[in-house]
Motif scaffolding. Structure first.
Motif, PDB file in Angstrom:
ATOM      1  N   GLN A 146      -3.445  10.034  -3.565  1.00  0.00           N
ATOM      2  CA  GLN A 146      -4.323   8.871  -3.474  1.00  0.00           C
ATOM      3  C   GLN A 146      -3.574   7.668  -2.899  1.00  0.00           C
ATOM      4  OE1 GLN A 146      -7.809   9.258  -5.202  1.00  0.00           O
ATOM      5  NE2 GLN A 146      -6.931  11.138  -4.423  1.00  0.00           N
ATOM      6  N   TRP A 147      -4.354   6.747  -2.320  1.00  0.00           N
ATOM      7  CA  TRP A 147      -3.787   5.478  -1.866  1.00  0.00           C
ATOM      8  C   TRP A 147      -3.919   4.442  -2.971  1.00  0.00           C
ATOM      9  CZ3 TRP A 147      -0.805   4.363   2.185  1.00  0.00           C
ATOM     10  CH2 TRP A 147      -0.805   5.224   3.287  1.00  0.00           C
ATOM     11  N   PHE A 148      -2.864   3.668  -3.164  1.00  0.00           N
ATOM     12  CA  PHE A 148      -2.840   2.604  -4.161  1.00  0.00           C
ATOM     13  C   PHE A 148      -2.431   1.284  -3.509  1.00  0.00           C
ATOM     14  CE2 PHE A 148      -2.397   6.385  -6.700  1.00  0.00           C
ATOM     15  CZ  PHE A 148      -2.984   6.080  -7.925  1.00  0.00           C
ATOM     16  N   ILE A 149      -2.893   0.185  -4.111  1.00  0.00           N
ATOM     17  CA  ILE A 149      -2.457  -1.154  -3.728  1.00  0.00           C
ATOM     18  C   ILE A 149      -1.671  -1.737  -4.893  1.00  0.00           C
ATOM     19  CG2 ILE A 149      -3.157  -3.464  -2.977  1.00  0.00           C
ATOM     20  CD1 ILE A 149      -3.816  -1.284  -0.963  1.00  0.00           C
ATOM     21  N   LYS A 150      -0.508  -2.320  -4.619  1.00  0.00           N
ATOM     22  CA  LYS A 150       0.350  -2.861  -5.671  1.00  0.00           C
ATOM     23  C   LYS A 150      -0.158  -4.210  -6.168  1.00  0.00           C
ATOM     24  CE  LYS A 150       4.756  -0.662  -4.495  1.00  0.00           C
ATOM     25  NZ  LYS A 150       6.175  -0.917  -4.139  1.00  0.00           N
ATOM     26  N   THR A 151      -1.300  -4.186  -6.834  1.00  0.00           N
ATOM     27  CA  THR A 151      -1.822  -5.427  -7.410  1.00  0.00           C
ATOM     28  C   THR A 151      -0.922  -5.940  -8.533  1.00  0.00           C
ATOM     29  OG1 THR A 151      -3.230  -4.095  -8.849  1.00  0.00           O
ATOM     30  CG2 THR A 151      -4.221  -4.938  -6.830  1.00  0.00           C
ATOM     31  N   LEU A 164       5.440  16.578 -13.209  1.00  0.00           N
ATOM     32  CA  LEU A 164       5.384  17.873 -13.893  1.00  0.00           C
ATOM     33  C   LEU A 164       4.179  18.704 -13.485  1.00  0.00           C
ATOM     34  CD1 LEU A 164       6.484  16.894 -17.482  1.00  0.00           C
ATOM     35  CD2 LEU A 164       7.330  18.894 -16.271  1.00  0.00           C
ATOM     36  N   HIS A 165       3.222  18.093 -12.788  1.00  0.00           N
ATOM     37  CA  HIS A 165       1.964  18.802 -12.535  1.00  0.00           C
ATOM     38  C   HIS A 165       1.552  18.820 -11.064  1.00  0.00           C
ATOM     39  CE1 HIS A 165       1.162  18.993 -16.862  1.00  0.00           C
ATOM     40  NE2 HIS A 165       1.664  17.767 -16.914  1.00  0.00           N
ATOM     41  N   GLY A 166       2.105  17.958 -10.245  1.00  0.00           N
ATOM     42  CA  GLY A 166       1.670  17.858  -8.858  1.00  0.00           C
ATOM     43  C   GLY A 166       2.493  18.712  -7.927  1.00  0.00           C
ATOM     44  N   SER A 167       2.593  18.220  -6.691  1.00  0.00           N
ATOM     45  CA  SER A 167       3.319  18.968  -5.657  1.00  0.00           C
ATOM     46  C   SER A 167       4.740  18.452  -5.478  1.00  0.00           C
ATOM     47  CB  SER A 167       2.562  18.840  -4.326  1.00  0.00           C
ATOM     48  OG  SER A 167       2.400  17.472  -3.968  1.00  0.00           O
ATOM     49  N   SER A 168       5.277  17.797  -6.501  1.00  0.00           N
ATOM     50  CA  SER A 168       6.615  17.221  -6.414  1.00  0.00           C
ATOM     51  C   SER A 168       7.672  18.304  -6.186  1.00  0.00           C
ATOM     52  CB  SER A 168       6.928  16.454  -7.698  1.00  0.00           C
ATOM     53  OG  SER A 168       8.300  16.150  -7.778  1.00  0.00           O
ATOM     54  N   SER A 169       8.705  17.909  -5.462  1.00  0.00           N
ATOM     55  CA  SER A 169       9.787  18.863  -5.176  1.00  0.00           C
ATOM     56  C   SER A 169      10.635  19.157  -6.406  1.00  0.00           C
ATOM     57  CB  SER A 169      10.684  18.300  -4.064  1.00  0.00           C
ATOM     58  OG  SER A 169      11.246  17.055  -4.460  1.00  0.00           O
ATOM     59  N   ALA A 190       0.864  -1.182   0.000  1.00  0.00           N
ATOM     60  CA  ALA A 190       0.000   0.000   0.000  1.00  0.00           C
ATOM     61  C   ALA A 190       0.903   1.235   0.000  1.00  0.00           C
ATOM     62  CB  ALA A 190      -0.914  -0.002   1.221  1.00  0.00           C
ATOM     63  N   TYR A 191       0.616   2.180  -0.884  1.00  0.00           N
ATOM     64  CA  TYR A 191       1.453   3.370  -0.978  1.00  0.00           C
ATOM     65  C   TYR A 191       0.623   4.544  -1.467  1.00  0.00           C
ATOM     66  CZ  TYR A 191       1.550   2.532  -6.042  1.00  0.00           C
ATOM     67  OH  TYR A 191       1.197   2.347  -7.349  1.00  0.00           O
ATOM     68  N   GLN A 192       1.170   5.750  -1.314  1.00  0.00           N
ATOM     69  CA  GLN A 192       0.498   6.966  -1.758  1.00  0.00           C
ATOM     70  C   GLN A 192       1.264   7.629  -2.892  1.00  0.00           C
ATOM     71  OE1 GLN A 192       0.082   9.000   2.215  1.00  0.00           O
ATOM     72  NE2 GLN A 192      -1.935   9.507   1.403  1.00  0.00           N
ATOM     73  N   LYS A 193       0.508   8.181  -3.832  1.00  0.00           N
ATOM     74  CA  LYS A 193       1.095   9.049  -4.844  1.00  0.00           C
ATOM     75  C   LYS A 193      -0.025   9.900  -5.422  1.00  0.00           C
ATOM     76  CE  LYS A 193       0.660   6.215  -9.022  1.00  0.00           C
ATOM     77  NZ  LYS A 193       1.358   5.594 -10.159  1.00  0.00           N
ATOM     78  N   GLU A 194       0.343  10.959  -6.113  1.00  0.00           N
ATOM     79  CA  GLU A 194      -0.658  11.825  -6.723  1.00  0.00           C
ATOM     80  C   GLU A 194      -1.204  11.163  -7.993  1.00  0.00           C
ATOM     81  OE1 GLU A 194       0.263  16.404  -5.579  1.00  0.00           O
ATOM     82  OE2 GLU A 194       1.605  15.502  -7.056  1.00  0.00           O
TER      83      GLU A 194
END
Length: 709
Positions: free
Chosen positions: A84-89, A165-170, A42-46
């Protein structure tokens, strides 16, 4: 909805109801989430989501109409990046694909799942993002269809639509400076491969899409001409990792401990090493995506994670589950928002420990019932969770699958805008009966679609029940089509008159038996002569054949329409019995009892009335209501008889008699035709005829000869 289900005579045990939105259920989904989190799955990413700016909520794709507007608020839906939360299916793609081979054929669903998963010929590798040699803390997973060549990577490529390129990435500002629309852009950002340790530059591709649905790929010049061309165009350095011997066999070089291995050996070893180090390596396809599980709605199951300013995302302890939402009315009264009441969420009871022996006893599920719209999503995710879980002793969660079709309603929408209309907005009295918009006369498109509130084509079951009766509606739905096929809701079709006639014949049958029995107090089989005894034998054979067929349709193939057809044929056999047989044959009464019992699951109210036999002198009562009786079984003596089937013969759709054929030959059209032509019936009726076509029914014991008149 519970009242509607009860009104349809559907006998659910509500004490065993599972309600997935209640905390006593979703404490276990939260428990599974924590286990997935602990396992690194389980992990988070935009990610880009459908955002309704009026309702301030995320929408599923089906909640956005063809004009890009929210079906509820009508607002123009925005594409918005949210964490969002994702599951590594994808980590389980290959075993889920391989396990399909062990499952029975499921209405084409296996093929749909295999296509959804795709060919698992590549994998992802994890990279750490760097700027000016310093890691930013962000991890990027990139796909390679040639993982055995990963030591020869020259660059990492992302699409212009990538979240970096579009999110809140550093690194967003750095990438934006380098980005040149329509060109492959070399950036100052680099990525370190966590398996090889090599650092490669990050490239923004000029493409709008990579192979499949990828947004991040590893460029390996040895693997493709396209990768080689780009690496040369950007003047990049890379290591050659393949060599060929005189016979053309390729092996690895410059790949550390994997050097010297063949490509196949390196493929297996490198992906296994990546899995062991937990930096990728799970075989998957280029089209399969991880499972996005976040739901930005107040009624959704809360993710059991505390977001700590110093520690990051921390799982809620298992003994504090479930994390339940506070009730909105109490917040409204206090003038509080859900977030303001969040401090109360942790006051929960300790969950009961999981008991594996109970799970193994009740599972796998005997029959999974769902629409084909769930074939590659819900069903796939359920299989994934079972493969992942170590709590049970089995891999696959379902023994059987019943894919039911949809009951579709007639829909009306404006031809120019696609807006769905209510029936009271339509004028049905136009020229040639063509419906038009009541106000303005605009052109309307008429289609059949899945019943939905948003399409205004739903139907209240209670209204139909009041008009036609519960059992008629039940029988119509079951008889109109096999369960896997769609039904266009139109009760004026042939199915409704057919089930009405059958119910009438059933009622007449019990009435005729009662009248015959009133001629004498008790059945006396000694009154039956040779002709009547032959008739009784046919009834006995028809009863046992019907029990075999209907039981199989109920328990094996779920062809309830075929079960009704068989019961209709059985009813006709009993209706043709003479008064003497009705009066004195115990086998006739036993056959009628079996008929009523087999009718009961589909038409319980009618069957109960038939079983009671009216208000006086009940004929069929054998203690209690029909629903309390045991299911009829085939007589042992019938099973000893060689396997034969009594086939109804029709000529130009008109019944002409029956012919007994071997069971093994009964499904072979050519054999059946030959046997019937050789029979006395065939010799009499078909010998001199020109047969255009013979249609053997796949579900009922019937063949129809079409001949020139």
């Amino acid at each position: 909805m519970r009242e509607q289900l009860d009104s349809l005579g559907l006998c659910f045990n509500w004490d065993r109801e599972v309600t997935t939105c209640l905390p006593d259920y979703y404490r276990w989904t939260q428990y599974l989430f924590i286990k997935l989190l602990e396992a690194g799955l389980a992990y988070q990413k935009e990610a880009v989501v459908n955002w309704d700016p009026v309702d301030q909520t995320v929408l599923a794709d089906e909640q956005v109409d063809e004009n890009g507007r929210s079906w509820r608020s009508g607002a123009l839906v925005e594409q918005k990046l949210l964490t969002q939360w994702f599951i590594k299916t994808t980590n389980y793609a290959k075993p889920l694909l391989d396990a399909l081979a062990d499952l029975p054929e499921w209405y084409g669903v296996k093929g749909m799942q295999a296509n959804w998963i795709g060919d698992c010929t590549g994998c992802y590798f994890d990279f750490k993002i760097r700027v000016n040699g310093e890691e930013t803390g962000e991890t990027l997973s990139a796909y390679s269809s040639s993982p055995e060549m990963v030591f020869g990577a020259a660059y990492l490529a992302i699409l212009p639509s990538h979240r970096l390129l579009h999110g809140s990435s550093s690194v967003r500002s750095v990438l934006e400076k380098a980005f040149q629309p329509g060109k492959d852009s070399l950036t100052e950002v680099t990525a370190r491969n966590l398996l090889t340790g090599h650092q490669v530059p990050l490239v923004i591709s000029h493409k709008e899409a990579f192979d499949g649905y990828l947004d991040t790929v590893i460029g390996i010049p040895d693997s493709s001409e396209e990768d080689l061309s780009l690496a040369r165009a950007l003047d990049l350095r890379w290591t050659t990792v393949l060599k060929s011997d005189q016979e053309g066999t390729q092996s690895l070089i410059n790949s550390k401990e994997f050097s010297g291995l063949s490509r196949k050996e390196a493929f297996d070893s490198i992906t296994q090493k990546a899995r062991e180090l937990k930096v990728g390596g799970h075989l998957t396809s280029s089209k399969l995506r991880d499972w996005l599980i976040s739901r930005q709605r107040y009624w959704g199951t809360p993710i059991p994670v505390v977001h700590c300013g110093s520690c990051g995302a921390v799982a809620v302890p298992e003994d504090e589950l479930p994390v339940a939402l506070p009730k909105l009315p109490s917040l409204t009264g206090k003038g509080m928002s859900p977030l303001e009441a969040a401090h109360d969420w942790v006051n929960c009871k300790c969950p009961r420990p999981f008991e594996r022996h109970l799970g193994d006893h009740w599972l796998p599920v005997d029959v999974y019932i769902g629409g084909k719209e769930h074939a590659v999503m819900h069903l796939y995710y359920a299989r994934f969770l079972c493969h992942f879980s170590l709590l049970v002793s089995f891999r696959e969660p379902f023994w059987k699958l019943l894919v039911q079709g949809l009951i579709k309603g007639q829909t009306f929408k404006l031809a120019d805008s696609g807006q769905y209309l209510k029936r009271d907005e339509i004028d049905f009295t136009g020229t040639q009966g063509i419906p038009v918009l009541a106000v303005g006369g605009g052109r309307i498109e008429v289609t059949w679609e899945k019943m939905s509130k948003s399409k205004h084509n739903g139907l209240d079951p209670q209204e139909v029940v009041q008009q036609y009766g519960v059992d008629t509606v039940r029988l119509y739905i079951l008889y109109a089509a096999p369960p896997e096929q769609d039904i266009l809701w139109n009760v004026k079709t042939d199915a409704l008159p057919g089930v009405l006639r059958w119910q009438s014949r059933l009622w007449q049958l019990v009435t005729k038996l009662r009248e015959a029995r009133q001629l004498g107090d008790f059945p006396n089989p000694s009154h039956l002569k040779k002709k009547e005894l032959a008739e009784v034998k046919r009834i006995w054979e028809s009863k046992n054949y019907a029990i075999q067929e209907v039981t199989s349709h109920f328990t094996e193939d779920f062809l309830f329409n075929a079960a009704i057809s068989r019961l209709m044929g059985f009813t006709n056999t009993l209706n043709s019995a003479t008064v003497t047989v009705m009066q004195h044959s115990v086998d006739f009464e036993d056959a009628l009892a079996a008929l009523v019992k087999m009718t009961a699951p589909m038409a319980p109210h009618l069957a109960s009335e038939l079983w009671a036999g009216g208000t006086c002198n009940p004929v069929l009562q054998q203690g209690g209501d029909v629903l309390q009786q045991s299911w009829p079984t085939v007589d042992p003596e019938y099973l000893k008889v060689p396997d034969f089937v009594q086939l109804s013969v029709l000529i130009n759709n008109k019944a002409c008699g029956t012919v007994t054929v071997p069971l093994q030959a009964s499904k072979d059209s050519e054999q059946v035709q030959q046997l019937i032509l050789e029979s006395p019936l065939g010799q009499k009726l078909l010998r001199k005829c020109s047969i255009k076509r013979a249609i053997l029914s796949p579900r009922t014991a019937l063949i129809n000869f079409l001949i020139d008149e």
